[in-house]
Write an enzyme that holds these catalytic residues in place. Structure first.
Site, PDB file in Angstrom:
ATOM      1  N   GLY A 266      47.487  45.717  34.184  1.00 36.00           N
ATOM      2  CA  GLY A 266      47.734  46.502  35.915  1.00 36.00           C
ATOM      3  C   GLY A 266      48.239  45.321  36.432  1.00 36.00           C
ATOM      4  CB  ALA A 267      48.198  44.149  38.994  1.00 29.87           C
ATOM      5  CD  GLU A 269      42.907  37.349  38.505  1.00 31.00           C
ATOM      6  OE1 GLU A 269      43.839  37.872  37.944  1.00 31.00           O
ATOM      7  OE2 GLU A 269      42.114  36.567  38.145  1.00 31.00           O
ATOM      8  CG  ASN A 270      49.575  34.811  38.044  1.00 37.26           C
ATOM      9  OD1 ASN A 270      48.270  34.871  36.570  1.00 37.26           O
ATOM     10  ND2 ASN A 270      50.842  36.177  37.550  1.00 37.26           N
ATOM     11  CG  HIS A 302      40.881  44.231  42.071  1.00 38.56           C
ATOM     12  ND1 HIS A 302      39.660  44.020  41.470  1.00 38.56           N
ATOM     13  CD2 HIS A 302      41.931  42.610  40.848  1.00 38.56           C
ATOM     14  CE1 HIS A 302      39.304  43.451  40.324  1.00 38.56           C
ATOM     15  NE2 HIS A 302      40.804  42.629  39.394  1.00 38.56           N
ATOM     16  CD  GLU A 303      44.889  41.647  40.229  1.00 41.64           C
ATOM     17  OE1 GLU A 303      44.521  40.160  40.149  1.00 41.64           O
ATOM     18  OE2 GLU A 303      44.942  42.452  39.373  1.00 41.64           O
ATOM     19  CG  HIS A 306      41.200  38.832  41.215  1.00 37.76           C
ATOM     20  ND1 HIS A 306      39.980  37.633  40.728  1.00 37.76           N
ATOM     21  CD2 HIS A 306      41.531  39.221  40.919  1.00 37.76           C
ATOM     22  CE1 HIS A 306      39.049  38.921  40.202  1.00 37.76           C
ATOM     23  NE2 HIS A 306      41.210  39.749  39.422  1.00 37.76           N
ATOM     24  CD  GLU A 325      38.906  40.464  36.575  1.00 42.66           C
ATOM     25  OE1 GLU A 325      39.078  41.417  37.633  1.00 42.66           O
ATOM     26  OE2 GLU A 325      40.037  40.068  36.701  1.00 42.66           O
TER      27      GLU A 325
END
Ligand code: BES
Ligand code: ZN
Length: 876
Positions: A266-267, A269-270, A302-303, A306, A325
């Protein structure tokens, strides 16, 4: 033995701290789709004074061109290279290692590491993709400061991005340019990212609570610039929410998001440079449904979340995955609950948990939230680690209270900022901040399986007491035959005949959290002048199955009066479930609507004051999957028929009400919560109408056709489209064509076009899916497209599970093919086959044959090999 590359297990108990730190890494990358060169300078520092005989750096698929130690070329006797990486012999205490390697981004179809897709260079490093870019200690406890210099042709790659801040840029000869990025925060390699391509940016700013200005940038293809506002608005809301609810502020001057059509997940979080599946960035009313909009809001959040739970405080090893997570899913669920309707959000979260995690926990792939061993870490991004992990955090929140939980997270961030830690560290912070003892709670992290809670209540009219006995048991799971009790928070209210919550003790509390710590326990409530009905596990306060033996009248009563939205919904679900299961047992006998269900639905239909989104939830039937979960042997066809039959009975019985709703709820398109709820309810009315009697159904499909043609938004258009395409009695070829013509240039919309067809239970379904796979717009290299067809196909129950095994055989054939292209996606898609033990013998045989066929595949990936091995240890 299977023909897998390597299926040796990695154990949590084998964790060893790093012998060497890498304090700094400077990367210099010369980007080219065919041949990219990566030079890495690592500053290594031995942790102990004892000499080491060797140092291993991870590396996969790298062609080593040059290697130097402290500026000197290394002789071939000083190192060795194999399939897993680079080993240096006799490494010094402190040294600088420089390597130059060649990699091939365009040939990287696994989409892990550096890849070139859709004209852009992108990276995906979690969990172990960085080792496909350069030699490194590719593990989450190795925190280093990164400097990255990118070189690429100015023309094809005007935009060059990496984590952190852009500190310099310039031109190279031959039309190349370069940019240098520095990330001031030491980070593990899995958070590394770089992007290069021809991208446009939507820009905005956010002022943090301490007054710092942060530049926000969303990078997309130029033509999609007008479809980024939901993502940008969600990002700003998430940033504010984390400040208000957790006191967490963003730490860099810049936050970038890049959208791509080619992404495994989905994606991601870098640090400072999130990379997203376009599905969770792009939305316009014409192309995205209300559900898509909500998906963007929650994944963006969400990202972003993180950044604290995952990035600033990171993982010691991958066994701790749920530390970031599970906690971050809990945070995004709470964010969405605050932004939208809390009750509706909770129902959706539990639906997901039950649809994916409960079956996982009851099958051969069951594992604890903190696993003990794995072969391929990518296979452990599971519903258990995510969804059950989030439920464990939620239980801590329930047990410690909102303030106690916040004290715990404050202490967790204070203690562990900048460190790589464990789930144990999180639980300890919760304990220490609250002087609580969570020793028994830890069992939740270690023990797989869904506990079953049985309730038994007795009202004593003479003594005016209500006695509630709760007991728990957890079924065995692979490798864990015996289970211990876990502490289960059960939120309780007792509802009297007036529909009021009775006082539970002398303080007058009307709701309590009972904690069932042992196998069985009894609670007695005094001063109950009237009989009461127990409302148990309110808000779904623990991830368990509950057996609460209420009669239909009581359930129907709770469905009308319970003030807990989740339990109100659950009461109707239980009634509907019972009715569908009765239909499954006696095919063709569900002709009338059971009176208790009738009353509950009728009250909901009449209550015009209720939030329409919640009303839609109350009026929806349990999914086929959920019904199947309740059976010893899943009766695929009978479930499908019984559920359709109930849809049609409810459609008929309330035909007038549905029609009124359908007409009354027609409205101009708006994006606020109320309008979204109204669309949801209206489309639900339409689906009941379409499923009502056959002779009426013909009329009702006209409504659907009309809606399809006239809709000014994708929510309404797609709802009608799906009904027409999936209705067994309707021919929708003209609509399929029309839809494709209109949206062929919008990949995210065409994914829906593929998925809805792949889920249609039409007579020629299997042939139709075969046709979809050879359609010119199908592309094996794009995971969204593959999931749209193969993922959706597994949800087309009567076809995937056809008794002759044709669905399984076909499916296995496609997974075989996909495994050579994208193993991670192949392994994920294959998991429905692991549920073979839940079906009848004939299907079991066909499913295990399909698994066996996959096991025999040449060059089977480690990803797929592990799934098959665990799903069916008998596969030779
Ligand atoms: N860290 C993950 C992305 C990821 C997953 C990378 C698996 C590598 C392997 C990210 O934070 C995440 O959890 N993404 C989810 C969506 C999220 C909203 C639950 C995803 O990609 O499905
Ligand atoms: Zn995540």
């Amino acid at each position: 033995m299977m023909a897998s590359e390597n299926n040796s297990l990695i154990h949590r108990s084998d964790y060893q701290p790093l012998a060497y730190l890498i304090t700094d890494i400077a990367l210099d990358v010369r980007l080219d789709p065919e041949n990219t060169e990566v030079t890495a300078r690592l500053h290594l520092q031995r942790q102990s004074p004892e000499p080491a005989s060797a140092l291993h750096l991870d590396g996969e698929g790298l062609e080593l061109l040059e290697i130097r130690r402290d500026g000197q070329s290394l002789p071939e006797t000083g190192y060795a290279v194999d399939g897993s990486g680079l080993t240096l012999f006799q490494p010094e205490q402190d040294f600088v290692l420089e390597t130059r390697v060649r990699i091939h981004p365009a040939a990287n179809l696994a989409l892990s590491g550096l890849y070139h897709a859709g004209g852009h260079f992108l990276t995906q490093c979690e969990a172990e993709g960085f080792r496909r870019i350069t030699y490194y200690q590719d593990r989450p406890d190795c925190l280093a400061r990164f400097t990255v210099t990118l070189h690429a042709p100015q023309k094809t790659c005007p935009v060059l991005l990496a984590n952190g801040n852009c500190v310099a840029q310039g031109n190279d000869p031959q039309g190349f340019h370069w940019a240098r990025w520095e990330d001031p925060y030491p980070k593990p390699s899995y958070l590394f990212a770089m992007v290069a391509g021809d991208l446009a940016a939507m820009r905005d700013t956010f002022t943090t609570q301490s007054g710092r200005q942060v530049a926000l940038e969303i990078y997309v293809a130029e033509r999609d610039l007008n479809a980024c506002s939901q993502a940008m608005d969600s990002l700003k809301r998430a940033m504010r929410w984390d400040e208000v609810v957790y006191g967490r502020e963003y730490d860099l001057d810049r936050y970038m998001i890049v959208a791509t059509d080619s992404f495994n997940m989905g994606a991601m979080e870098n640090k400072g440079l999130n990379i997203f599946n376009a599905k969770y960035v792009l939305a316009s009313p014409e192309t995205a449904t209300d559900t898509d909009y909500q998906g963007i809001e929650s994944v963006i959040a969400h990202e972003y979340f993180h950044n604290w739970t995952g990035n600033r405080v990171t993982l010691r090893d991958w066994f701790q995955l749920s530390l970031k997570e599970g906690l971050t899913v809990f945070r995004d669920q709470e964010f969405s609950a605050d932004m939208n309707s809390r009750g509706v959000q909770r129902i959706g979260d539990v639906r997901r948990l039950r649809a994916a995690q409960f079956p996982e926990d009851a099958g051969p792939l069951a594992h604890p939230v903190r696993p003990d061993a794995y072969s391929e870490i990518n296979n452990f991004y599971t519903a258990t680690v995510y969804e059950k992990g989030a439920e464990l955090v939620r239980m801590l929140h329930t047990l410690l209270g909102k303030e106690g939980f916040r004290r715990g997270t404050d202490l967790y961030f204070e203690r562990h900022d900048g460190h790589a830690v464990t789930i144990e560290d999180f639980v300890e912070a919760m304990e220490d901040a609250n002087h609580a003892d969570l020793s028994r709670f830890r069992t939740w992290y270690a023990q797989a399986g869904t506990p079953l809670v049985k309730a038994h209540g007795v009202y004593d009219p003479k003594a005016h007491t209500y006695t509630l006995t709760l007991s728990q048991s957890t079924p065995p799971t692979p490798g864990q035959p015996l289970k211990e009790p876990v502490p289960i928070p059960v939120r309780v209210a007792l509802i009297n005949t007036q529909g009021e919550k009775a006082a539970l003790d002398i303080s007058g509390a009307r709701e309590k959290v009972l904690v069932l710590e042992e196998a069985t326990r009894t609670w007695t409530f005094q001063n109950m002048p009237d009989p009461v009905i127990p409302s148990l596990l309110r808000g779904f306060s623990a991830p368990v199955r509950l057996e609460n033996p209420l009669d239909d009248q009581s359930r129907s009563f709770l469905a009308c009066v319970d003030d807990d939205p989740f339990n109100r919904w659950e009461s109707i679900q239980e009634l509907a479930l019972k009715s569908i299961l009765a239909g499954v047992q006696n095919p063709g006998t569900v002709q009338t609507l059971p009176s208790a269900l009738e009353r509950a639905l009728s009250a909901t239909l009449q209550d015009g004051a209720m939030d329409p989104a919640f009303r839609a939830e109350l009026l929806s039937l349990p999914s086929e999957d959920y019904v199947g979960e309740q059976m010893a042997v899943i009766a695929v066809d009978a479930i499908h028929q019984a559920r359709d039959a109930l849809l049609s009975i409810i459609g008929n019985h309330f035909h007038g009400e549905w029609l009124n709703l359908y007409h009354d709820l027609a409205a101009v398109y708006e994006r606020d919560g109320l309008s979204i709820g109204r669309r949801r309810l209206r489309n639900m009315a339409l689906s009941y109408l379409v499923y009502s009697d056959r002779h009426r159904a013909d009329d009702m499909t006209l409504h659907a056709r009309q809606q399809y043609v006239q809709a000014d938004n994708m929510t309404d258009r797609l709802a009608a489209f799906q009904l027409l395409v999936q209705h067994p009695l309707h021919d929708a070829e003209d609509i399929l064509m029309d839809f494709y013509q209109k949206w062929q240039d919008h990949p995210l919309v065409i994914d829906k076009w593929f998925a809805i067809q792949a889920m249609a239970p039409r007579a020629d379904a299997l042939r139709h899916v075969q046709y979809l796979l050879v359609h010119p717009a199908f592309d094996w290299k794009v995971p969204n497209r593959v999931r749209a067809v193969l993922g959706a196909f597994t949800m087309n129950h009567t076809v995937f599970h056809a008794a002759d095994g044709s669905g399984y055989a076909f499916f296995a054939e496609q997974i075989r093919r996909l495994d050579d292209i994208n193993p991670q996606t192949a392994a994920r898609l294959a998991t429905p086959l692991s549920r073979w033990q839940r079906y009848d013998e004939v299907r079991q045989k066909a499913m295990t044959q399909a698994l066996q066929k996959l096991a025999a595949k040449p060059h089977l990936s480690r990803d797929l090999a592990e799934v098959i091995q665990r799903a069916y240890p008998g596969a030779a």
